[in-house]
Write a protein that holds these residues in place. Sequence first.
Motif: not given
Length: 620
Positions: A99-109
């Motif tokens: 997860y530390s290298k994974a792309p981000k997603l915004k929450v909420p959304g």
Amino acid sequence: MPSFFARPCSRRVFLWITAAGCGLLVVFLAASNACAASAPIVLTGADRRAATSLDGEWASIVDPYFSGLFSFHHEEKKNGWFVNYKAKPGDPFPTEYDYSKAPKLKVPGDWNTQRESLMFYEGPIWYEKDFSYEPKPHTHIFLHVGAANYRSWFWVNGQKVCEHEGGFTSFNCDITQAVHSGSNFVVAAVDNTRREDNVPTVQTDWWNYGGLTRDLSLIEVPETFIDQYDLHLSRTEDGVIEGWVHVTGAEPGAKAEVQIPDLKASTSADVGADGRAALHFNVKGLERWSPETPRLYKVVIRSGQDSIDELMGFRTVEVRGTEILLNGKPIFLRGVCIHAEAPYRTGRAYSDKDAETLLGWVKELGANFARLAHYPHAETMLRNADRMGVLVWSENPVYWALQFDNPKVLAKAEQQLDEEINTSRNHAAIVLWSMANETPNTPARTQFIGTLASRARSLDPTRLITAALLVRAQGSTKIVDDPLGNALDVIGTNEYIGWYEGHPEKADTTQWQIAYQKPLIMSEFGGDAKAGLHGKEDERWTEEYQANIYRHQLPMLRKIAQLRGMSPWILMDFRSPNRPLAGIQDEFNRKGLISDQGEKKQAFFILQKAYKEKSVGNPE
Ligand code: GCU
């Protein structure tokens, strides 16, 4: 002397110890994973409680084959990606996620509008977030999830805390056993795969936005806490507020209190063996809530160490013959339908700003009513409807052809209905619970929705039960006699004369035959237009054609004696996978009176004129 590791036997011993150690780790994780998960609960007024927000950027891993949770024999993994294992040099096994290298997603959304590669994605995605927390003694800690579409699983520090099905209702997972002082992490898996036995099922006319689509937070409550409550104005006794407060963990005889400071009113009652305290008290000088006067009162609900500061209005709604009465007076619902599509940015709406924009347009239209289609909308929408004075039709996502003969599907629809009503029952704006939209007229369907309607009535006898029915035609007569009408207080009907059915002028010669002496709401009508596309009024897709539909609809509707409301389809264009017409629809349903970029179409002003002049519906 050769080192310990040089000797073959010692290397074997070392490998055995490591494997045993890992085996133990897996067993520990499995054990802790198995024991903590419990069914999520509803917390009425969760958004009014102090909370630690978990909104913001979350790490995300797209997992189309769900290999993070299921082995290739499709068994649930004991040490799936929820353990957030950090690979170590020398590990005797590969770790294929980080997860530390994974792309981000915004929450909420929703994830679809955050990354082009995810616009059409349907499947599982993993979310991970680190957080630090200092739990207080003698408290419960809940992970509050505003909504997760469609199926979701949650782990805290590798421990399963809950799972949920249903994309449009909030739920709360007890994470007390899993949280520890200092740094923690939460992992969620969300899967928006459509399945036949889902609610809604595989076919819908809206985008299947996936993800953690509404706010997430940590809510801490005392060991004995208020989980649900209901307060409303009595229909039969003037100046009386009644209802109940449910307190989890309370001993029978414990007190529950309610105060309304602005009315100098307060009451208390004993909690019974079922955890409920029944309330019935007089108030003087109460200003009733209505679209014209959306008066809200601070209401303090307290029991033991726990208290909630609510903000709510008080009004009554009922039916008398074919009339809908708000606060005892006949009312006409001048409305419009709304999907939870965010204005301008598009994607699943969730914020106060989204709600203020959408409801601002409703007010600008001269409307006093909104049909929130086809699923429960966010609490932000309901709070703003309370504040801005917009009456609401709230709907359970029983949409088109569900598996009505499948008891599992009924249980899912009941669960979502319970969550909808128990979460949102104190919003003065909500006057109608809708059980369904455009469902096929079969005995299994009528039985299924009849069961939901009686459940809704027993959960909340203070509001009206409705549904949007399909109508059949005989020549130029529209006949509303779907047997489901028997189970409803208010009949909703959808029609598309001038769009799916012939030309707009057809409305001029259309008669309506209603089999029920009940109030009728025309819950959908309209047609598509691309904002800015102009032409002759018989050219489809132009603003002129759409405007012409409205010009012919309004006189037809005025002739329906028991019409007590209307909500044309729809306030704003919204995304739908069924709408590919290039250059015009581009995956948007264009029946909006306003485009997704805020452009008002000609039809907006035709309806606005009729609503401002109150030229539709019975005089108020
Ligand atoms: C249906 C349905 C809506 C749909 C609309 C349309 O009646 O209820 O969900 O979007 O028609 O076809 O535009």
